[in-house]
Design an enzyme around this catalytic site. Structure first.
Site, PDB file in Angstrom:
ATOM      1  N   LYS A   1       0.819  -1.221   0.000  1.00 12.92           N
ATOM      2  CA  LYS A   1       0.000   0.000   0.000  1.00 12.92           C
ATOM      3  C   LYS A   1       0.854   1.272   0.000  1.00 12.92           C
ATOM      4  O   LYS A   1       0.360   2.356  -0.299  1.00 12.92           O
ATOM      5  CB  LYS A   1      -0.926  -0.002   1.232  1.00 12.92           C
ATOM      6  CG  LYS A   1      -1.914  -1.171   1.237  1.00 12.92           C
ATOM      7  CD  LYS A   1      -2.859  -1.105   2.415  1.00 12.92           C
ATOM      8  CE  LYS A   1      -2.181  -1.415   3.745  1.00 12.92           C
ATOM      9  NZ  LYS A   1      -1.721  -2.797   3.873  1.00 12.92           N
TER      10      LYS A   1
ATOM     11  N   PHE B   1      13.280  -4.129   3.444  1.00 17.66           N
ATOM     12  CA  PHE B   1      14.458  -4.765   4.054  1.00 17.66           C
ATOM     13  C   PHE B   1      14.064  -5.537   5.305  1.00 17.66           C
ATOM     14  O   PHE B   1      14.417  -6.713   5.473  1.00 17.66           O
ATOM     15  CB  PHE B   1      15.482  -3.666   4.360  1.00 17.66           C
ATOM     16  CG  PHE B   1      16.544  -4.007   5.370  1.00 17.66           C
ATOM     17  CD1 PHE B   1      17.403  -5.080   5.189  1.00 17.66           C
ATOM     18  CD2 PHE B   1      16.692  -3.220   6.513  1.00 17.66           C
ATOM     19  CE1 PHE B   1      18.396  -5.361   6.121  1.00 17.66           C
ATOM     20  CE2 PHE B   1      17.672  -3.495   7.439  1.00 17.66           C
ATOM     21  CZ  PHE B   1      18.529  -4.580   7.253  1.00 17.66           C
TER      22      PHE B   1
ATOM     23  N   ASP C   1      12.578 -10.561   8.064  1.00 17.77           N
ATOM     24  CA  ASP C   1      11.642 -11.024   9.085  1.00 17.77           C
ATOM     25  C   ASP C   1      10.956 -12.312   8.642  1.00 17.77           C
ATOM     26  O   ASP C   1      10.773 -13.239   9.440  1.00 17.77           O
ATOM     27  CB  ASP C   1      10.607  -9.943   9.371  1.00 17.77           C
ATOM     28  CG  ASP C   1       9.654 -10.342  10.488  1.00 17.77           C
ATOM     29  OD1 ASP C   1      10.099 -10.413  11.649  1.00 17.77           O
ATOM     30  OD2 ASP C   1       8.462 -10.570  10.208  1.00 17.77           O
TER      31      ASP C   1
ATOM     32  N   ASP D   1      11.042 -15.811  10.656  1.00 20.85           N
ATOM     33  CA  ASP D   1       9.788 -16.395  11.138  1.00 20.85           C
ATOM     34  C   ASP D   1       9.367 -17.626  10.342  1.00 20.85           C
ATOM     35  O   ASP D   1       8.358 -18.255  10.666  1.00 20.85           O
ATOM     36  CB  ASP D   1       8.655 -15.360  11.060  1.00 20.85           C
ATOM     37  CG  ASP D   1       8.762 -14.301  12.152  1.00 20.85           C
ATOM     38  OD1 ASP D   1       9.584 -14.488  13.075  1.00 20.85           O
ATOM     39  OD2 ASP D   1       8.033 -13.302  12.078  1.00 20.85           O
TER      40      ASP D   1
ATOM     41  N   ARG E   1       3.203 -13.257   2.013  1.00 16.22           N
ATOM     42  CA  ARG E   1       3.296 -11.833   2.337  1.00 16.22           C
ATOM     43  C   ARG E   1       2.560 -11.079   1.236  1.00 16.22           C
ATOM     44  O   ARG E   1       2.837 -11.258   0.067  1.00 16.22           O
ATOM     45  CB  ARG E   1       4.768 -11.397   2.399  1.00 16.22           C
ATOM     46  CG  ARG E   1       5.022  -9.911   2.509  1.00 16.22           C
ATOM     47  CD  ARG E   1       4.687  -9.372   3.870  1.00 16.22           C
ATOM     48  NE  ARG E   1       5.560  -9.895   4.920  1.00 16.22           N
ATOM     49  CZ  ARG E   1       5.488  -9.533   6.202  1.00 16.22           C
ATOM     50  NH1 ARG E   1       4.573  -8.642   6.562  1.00 16.22           N
ATOM     51  NH2 ARG E   1       6.289 -10.066   7.111  1.00 16.22           N
TER      52      ARG E   1
ATOM     53  N   ASP F   1      11.658  -9.617  20.187  1.00 16.10           N
ATOM     54  CA  ASP F   1      10.606 -10.530  19.738  1.00 16.10           C
ATOM     55  C   ASP F   1      11.137 -11.959  19.665  1.00 16.10           C
ATOM     56  O   ASP F   1      10.515 -12.900  20.182  1.00 16.10           O
ATOM     57  CB  ASP F   1      10.104 -10.070  18.365  1.00 16.10           C
ATOM     58  CG  ASP F   1       8.868 -10.839  17.913  1.00 16.10           C
ATOM     59  OD1 ASP F   1       8.250 -11.534  18.743  1.00 16.10           O
ATOM     60  OD2 ASP F   1       8.504 -10.727  16.729  1.00 16.10           O
TER      61      ASP F   1
ATOM     62  N   LYS G   1       9.746  -2.556  17.562  1.00 17.95           N
ATOM     63  CA  LYS G   1       9.716  -3.285  16.290  1.00 17.95           C
ATOM     64  C   LYS G   1       8.867  -2.606  15.224  1.00 17.95           C
ATOM     65  O   LYS G   1       9.170  -2.692  14.033  1.00 17.95           O
ATOM     66  CB  LYS G   1       9.209  -4.710  16.519  1.00 17.95           C
ATOM     67  CG  LYS G   1       9.269  -5.589  15.266  1.00 17.95           C
ATOM     68  CD  LYS G   1       8.839  -7.014  15.553  1.00 17.95           C
ATOM     69  CE  LYS G   1       8.852  -7.846  14.281  1.00 17.95           C
ATOM     70  NZ  LYS G   1       8.453  -9.244  14.524  1.00 17.95           N
TER      71      LYS G   1
ATOM     72  N   PHE H   1      -1.599   0.205  16.558  1.00 17.18           N
ATOM     73  CA  PHE H   1      -1.566  -0.421  15.232  1.00 17.18           C
ATOM     74  C   PHE H   1      -1.135  -1.882  15.332  1.00 17.18           C
ATOM     75  O   PHE H   1      -1.720  -2.769  14.695  1.00 17.18           O
ATOM     76  CB  PHE H   1      -0.602   0.363  14.335  1.00 17.18           C
ATOM     77  CG  PHE H   1      -0.416  -0.209  12.958  1.00 17.18           C
ATOM     78  CD1 PHE H   1      -1.280   0.113  11.930  1.00 17.18           C
ATOM     79  CD2 PHE H   1       0.655  -1.060  12.689  1.00 17.18           C
ATOM     80  CE1 PHE H   1      -1.092  -0.400  10.646  1.00 17.18           C
ATOM     81  CE2 PHE H   1       0.842  -1.580  11.422  1.00 17.18           C
ATOM     82  CZ  PHE H   1      -0.027  -1.257  10.393  1.00 17.18           C
TER      83      PHE H   1
ATOM     84  N   ASP I   1      -2.854  -5.516  14.480  1.00 11.74           N
ATOM     85  CA  ASP I   1      -2.216  -6.574  13.689  1.00 11.74           C
ATOM     86  C   ASP I   1      -2.325  -7.925  14.390  1.00 11.74           C
ATOM     87  O   ASP I   1      -2.595  -8.950  13.748  1.00 11.74           O
ATOM     88  CB  ASP I   1      -0.734  -6.234  13.463  1.00 11.74           C
ATOM     89  CG  ASP I   1      -0.420  -6.022  11.994  1.00 11.74           C
ATOM     90  OD1 ASP I   1      -1.339  -5.659  11.235  1.00 11.74           O
ATOM     91  OD2 ASP I   1       0.744  -6.218  11.607  1.00 11.74           O
ATOM     92  N   ASP I   2      -2.079  -7.939  15.700  1.00 12.42           N
ATOM     93  CA  ASP I   2      -2.183  -9.177  16.464  1.00 12.42           C
ATOM     94  C   ASP I   2      -3.606  -9.727  16.416  1.00 12.42           C
ATOM     95  O   ASP I   2      -3.819 -10.944  16.306  1.00 12.42           O
ATOM     96  CB  ASP I   2      -1.776  -8.937  17.925  1.00 12.42           C
ATOM     97  CG  ASP I   2      -0.288  -8.679  18.089  1.00 12.42           C
ATOM     98  OD1 ASP I   2       0.453  -8.762  17.086  1.00 12.42           O
ATOM     99  OD2 ASP I   2       0.137  -8.391  19.221  1.00 12.42           O
TER     100      ASP I   2
END
Length: 313
Positions: free
Chosen positions: A18, A59, A64, A68, A73, A135, A161, A199, A203-204
């Protein structure tokens, strides 16, 4: 096609984003100047800084996803999962980061705020990397003892983060373009960091309750043993029998275990808990924003808040 085909896919990967962070530099600069249209040079400089932020995020995301072991994505396979890319993605991430320094030197070296820009990007990158480290380490510790997850730990992770690069950095860039000193805007920094925290809580929530087709990724916080806002809330509200369900099933890849955790979230009515949190966070942020002396700064902060309030993706 080889690497040329891969590079085309990388362009598609970035174009599917976006670009909110980059566009926010331009929007914020306009609001601070009190104009609807920037001059050609102003637009070029603001857009350049916007792209620097987008490269910084790219980046972070490329690396990430590797750390993870993510799968998708923005509705597509993660970059490192693309055929013939693999761990070459690490070097691609490094190249993305290096573009920032090159662009800043090329277009801002003669500006009086050049050193401030370098310091800003370096400090935000350090904070974000520190948040990623927190994290990863917290997840490692949580696998041994889930009770180590609490709201204080979660808050530290998300502030470092996510909040600094996603919310503070675009506004800080616009302030520097406007000839302002960032030292005079510590209260604005605090508000933006709080906004970034809100925010990330969203997301969580969406990781568990969002539609993967709509949000563009498959949520894996439960499987990955993440210190998510939801599991922290569950630990605060659960009785001993409910906690045992969490201890036995959280962090397991088995879909049946994931389903048991989600059933517990439903039993604890965490959707309602989130909606209450969202409402209260909005009220507090609006009050803090309206306490700022500059009307232009208020407009910038409100524009950020209205973009994310009650978002669905």
């Amino acid at each position: 096609t080889g690497r040329w085909g891969d590079e085309f896919e990388l362009q598609v990967f970035f174009s599917s984003g976006k670009c909110n962070r980059g566009l926010s530099v331009v929007d914020s600069y306009k609001l601070l100047k009190g104009v609807d249209v920037l001059t050609e040079e102003e637009m070029f400089l603001a857009s350049t800084l916007g792209w620097c932020i987008e490269w910084l995020q790219a980046f972070f995301l490329v690396l990430d996803d590797i750390m993870d072991d993510s799968h998708t994505r923005r509705g597509q396979p993660c970059w490192f999962r693309v055929s013939q890319v693999g761990l070459i993605a690490v070097n691609d991430g490094i190249l993305l980061r290096n573009h920032i320094s090159r662009m800043l030197r090329l277009h801002f070296k003669k500006k009086p705020y050049y050193a401030d820009l370098l310091d800003l990007f370096n400090e935000v990158e350090f904070k974000t990397a520190s948040g990623q480290m927190l994290d990863l380490i917290t997840t490692h510790e949580g696998e041994k003892d889930l009770t180590k997850y609490n709201i204080g730990v979660h808050r530290r992770i998300v502030q470092f983060k996510t909040a600094y690069y996603s919310f503070y950095l675009p506004v800080a860039c616009a302030l520097l373009l406007s000839g302002e000193s960032l030292e005079n805007y510590s209260a604005v920094e605090n508000i933006l960091v709080e906004m970034g925290t809100y925010f990330q809580v969203q997301d969580d929530y969406l990781d568990c309750y969002g539609d993967p087709e709509f949000i563009g990724k498959i949520g894996t916080d439960i499987e990955d043993y993440k210190c998510s806002w939801l599991v922290v809330q569950a630990l605060e509200r659960a009785d001993e029998s409910q906690k045992s369900i969490l201890f036995e099933n959280y962090g397991k890849k088995d879909p049946a275990c994931v389903a048991k955790v989600k059933d517990l979230y439903k039993e604890l009515n965490l959707e309602a808990v989130f909606h209450e949190y969202e409402s209260e966070s909005y009220k507090k942020l609006i009050a803090d924003i309206e306490a700022q002396p500059s009307v232009a700064v208020q407009k910038v902060l409100k524009s950020f808040l209205h973009k994310i309030y009650m978002r669905q993706k």
